[in-house]
Design an enzyme around this catalytic site. Structure first.
Site, mmCIF file in Angstrom:
data_model
loop_
_atom_site.group_PDB
_atom_site.id
_atom_site.type_symbol
_atom_site.label_atom_id
_atom_site.label_comp_id
_atom_site.label_asym_id
_atom_site.label_seq_id
_atom_site.Cartn_x
_atom_site.Cartn_y
_atom_site.Cartn_z
ATOM 1 N N CYS A 10 -6.071 0.805 6.973
ATOM 2 C CA CYS A 10 -5.011 1.706 6.525
ATOM 3 C C CYS A 10 -4.803 2.829 7.553
ATOM 4 O O CYS A 10 -3.677 3.146 7.933
ATOM 5 C CB CYS A 10 -5.394 2.292 5.168
ATOM 6 S SG CYS A 10 -4.010 2.974 4.241
ATOM 7 N N CYS A 36 -4.697 0.648 0.269
ATOM 8 C CA CYS A 36 -5.565 -0.309 0.948
ATOM 9 C C CYS A 36 -7.020 -0.081 0.547
ATOM 10 O O CYS A 36 -7.496 1.055 0.548
ATOM 11 C CB CYS A 36 -5.477 -0.131 2.458
ATOM 12 S SG CYS A 36 -4.011 -0.817 3.198
ATOM 13 N N CYS A 73 0.842 -1.196 0.000
ATOM 14 C CA CYS A 73 0.000 0.000 0.000
ATOM 15 C C CYS A 73 0.881 1.251 0.000
ATOM 16 O O CYS A 73 1.835 1.351 0.772
ATOM 17 C CB CYS A 73 -0.896 -0.020 1.240
ATOM 18 S SG CYS A 73 -1.757 1.535 1.531
#
Lengths: 291, 263
Positions: A272, A266, A241
């Site tokens: 996240c 994400c 990510c």
């Protein structure tokens, strides 16, 4: 005296909730079996999750904490409006944190953080019948479920391999529940299929337009269909990510400009955010912090 | 074509099979035995009850009265209308085959030829892609469809190819009994000849028993050992194919035989 309309707790009347709870109990008793129920008109269009909303309305209590996600995100239109709906009609607490929620209503994703006992995951399902596009006759597909004739499901996977060299189905990937019923896990990416297997949480599926409810009880075997020589695999992402540096999670592509610039972040926004709060930083997250 | 069946037990025993549609007669009092490897033709003009009889025999249309006994692979005699639905459907897709006149009725037109042949294998639990594909290739070869057409949909096939594909799809599980409803109907004459040649080869090679419904006496002559002539729902004459065609006894059969066009 005020004359504004008074809604029953959680919008649906008590008789309707009883009817839906009966269907849910039956669905839990027969894992993966599609139980018909009398779906109601909800104050939102079909396709917005009317099945999931009815299931949630039937199981929610005043002490529940509700989380709603759409494509993994807590802040998209669908998620925000359903959350606001229940905050209004049931006055329940809402959250975006996976671990704080007792009920999570979802469309497409299963949260990255493993769910625990006592949590309930409610799926909004558009088409509950996994055999629909292979056999359009509902009378016939019901018979096929009853007699456990699932060869046709493999015809679809065969076609995938014949055309693309691999099983190209990436979402709504058929699974077999507890060795008996073949089930459509709703349009979740196949990345999430392994999370359904032996999950500690109760998983309920509501299809409003199609009038069907089905369920996967906690600690139930959920196996993705495949061939011996073409085993089931989940999506693999090259890069972590860009915001939080997470690996082994499902990522969304975000277009950054009109010159082909893009990043992968994400899909599960809560995961996240929690990672970034804990100090994890991805390649583009650095710049964001610097700005 | 002659074969000695006397030392074997029959495969199918039909006793007094009668089907009424309301008060209208479909077919009445049909009795016959079918031996393994034997091909029986049912001939007659349209409306004579041929297809009703075939459907009643093949578990698609429940007869009003009468028995259809089938000798299962384990040697047990079972009445096909007393089997449970699960057993009957399993029998139909493993030990039996059904070749429809219109191939679109027997094929899945939107999936590839390979998947059409492989479907029955997957239905009985084959989960190995390479094996399914090899078997499909082998069968396409046996029905003279080029190997490079395996991933094409039957929609892109000619009528004759579709019919050959339908035959492959039915024979892949090694059935012992195949029902055919006008298998050459709707095909032009040269394609018919090729299909008959192929069918005759496969039936002989695999030792299949078959019941073929046709209005074409030439098909009956080429494929069948025995034949039954039907008229108005009744079997009016039955016997060895060559006997019936060369020396018809009933006036109607004589008329039928003499009405074949001679070129």
């Amino acid at each position: 005296m005020t004359t504004t309309a008074q809604y029953n707790f959680a919008y649906l009347d008590e008789q309707t909730k009883r009817m839906i709870r009966r269907a849910i109990l039956k669905a839990i008793a027969i894992p993966g079996y599609q139980v018909p129920f009398s779906s109601r008109e909800m104050p939102m269009p079909y396709g917005w999750g009317t099945g999931g909303v009815q299931v949630t309305a039937s199981i929610i209590g005043p002490n529940d904490v509700l989380k709603v996600i759409d494509q993994g995100a807590d802040d998209t239109t669908n998620a925000v409006s359903i959350r606001a709906f229940f905050a209004k009609v049931a006055r329940v607490a809402t959250t975006t944190h996976t671990s704080d929620a007792t009920i999570i209503q979802t469309r497409h994703r299963i949260p990255e953080k493993p769910l625990g006992q006592g949590q309930i995951l409610v799926y909004q399902v558009p088409i509950p019948e996994p055999l629909r596009f292979l056999e359009p006759r509902e009378t016939e597909t019901r018979k096929m479920h009853a007699l456990e004739e699932y060869g046709l499901m493999h015809v679809k996977l065969y076609e995938d391999i014949a055309r693309h060299g691999r099983i190209a189905t990436t979402y709504a990937y058929p699974v077999k529940v507890e060795g008996r019923y073949v089930m459509d896990p709703s349009p979740t990416p196949k990345f999430d299929n392994p999370k359904m297997h032996m999950s500690a949480a109760l998983q309920l599926f509501g299809a409003g337009r199609e009038h069907r409810i089905y369920a996967v009880p906690p600690y139930t075997e959920v196996v993705s269909l495949d061939f011996e020589d073409h085993p089931f695999t989940i999506q693999h992402f090259e890069d972590p990510c860009a915001l939080c540096g997470a690996e082994q999670v499902y990522l969304d592509e975000v277009i950054l400009d009109d010159r082909g610039g893009h990043m992968y972040v994400c899909s599960d926004t809560d995961n996240c955010e929690e990672r970034r709060a804990a100090g994890h930083v991805g390649t583009l997250g650095m710049q964001e912090a610097a700005e | 074509m002659s074969q000695d069946f006397s030392h074997q037990e029959p495969l199918l025993r039909v006793e007094g099979l009668t089907k009424y549609y309301g008060s209208r007669l479909g077919c009445a009092h049909v009795d016959f035995d079918l031996w393994p490897g034997e091909v029986l033709a049912i001939v007659g003009e349209s409306g004579s009850g041929k297809t009703t009889l075939l459907n009643s025999l093949s578990a698609t249309l429940e007869p009003t009265s009468g028995k259809t006994m089938y000798r299962m692979r384990d040697g047990q005699w079972r009445n096909i209308y007393e089997l449970s639905e699960a057993e009957r459907r399993f029998l139909v897709r493993t030990d039996w085959g059904f070749v429809h006149q219109n191939p679109a009725d027997g094929l899945r037109m939107t999936v590839s030829a390979g998947a059409n042949v492989g479907e029955r294998l997957m239905a009985v639990g084959d989960r190995n892609y390479a094996h399914i594909r090899d078997t499909a290739l082998d069968w396409l070869g046996r029905v003279e469809i080029a190997a490079d057409r395996i991933d094409d949909q039957p929609r892109s096939f000619s009528g004759g190819m579709r019919q050959r594909l339908q035959i492959a799809r039915n024979l892949v599980t090694g059935p012992r009994l195949v029902f055919m409803d006008e298998p050459t109907g709707g095909l032009d004459v040269s394609v018919q000849a090729r299909l008959l040649d192929l069918l005759r080869g496969l039936v002989g090679e695999l030792g299949l028993a078959a019941i073929v419904v046709t209005h074409d006496l030439a098909v009956a002559r080429l494929l069948s050992h025995r034949m039954m002539v039907m008229k108005d729902g009744y079997v009016i004459e039955a016997g060895l194919t060559d006997r019936v065609l060369d020396d018809p006894r009933e006036p109607y059969t004589q008329l039928l035989v003499s009405s074949i066009l001679q070129v």
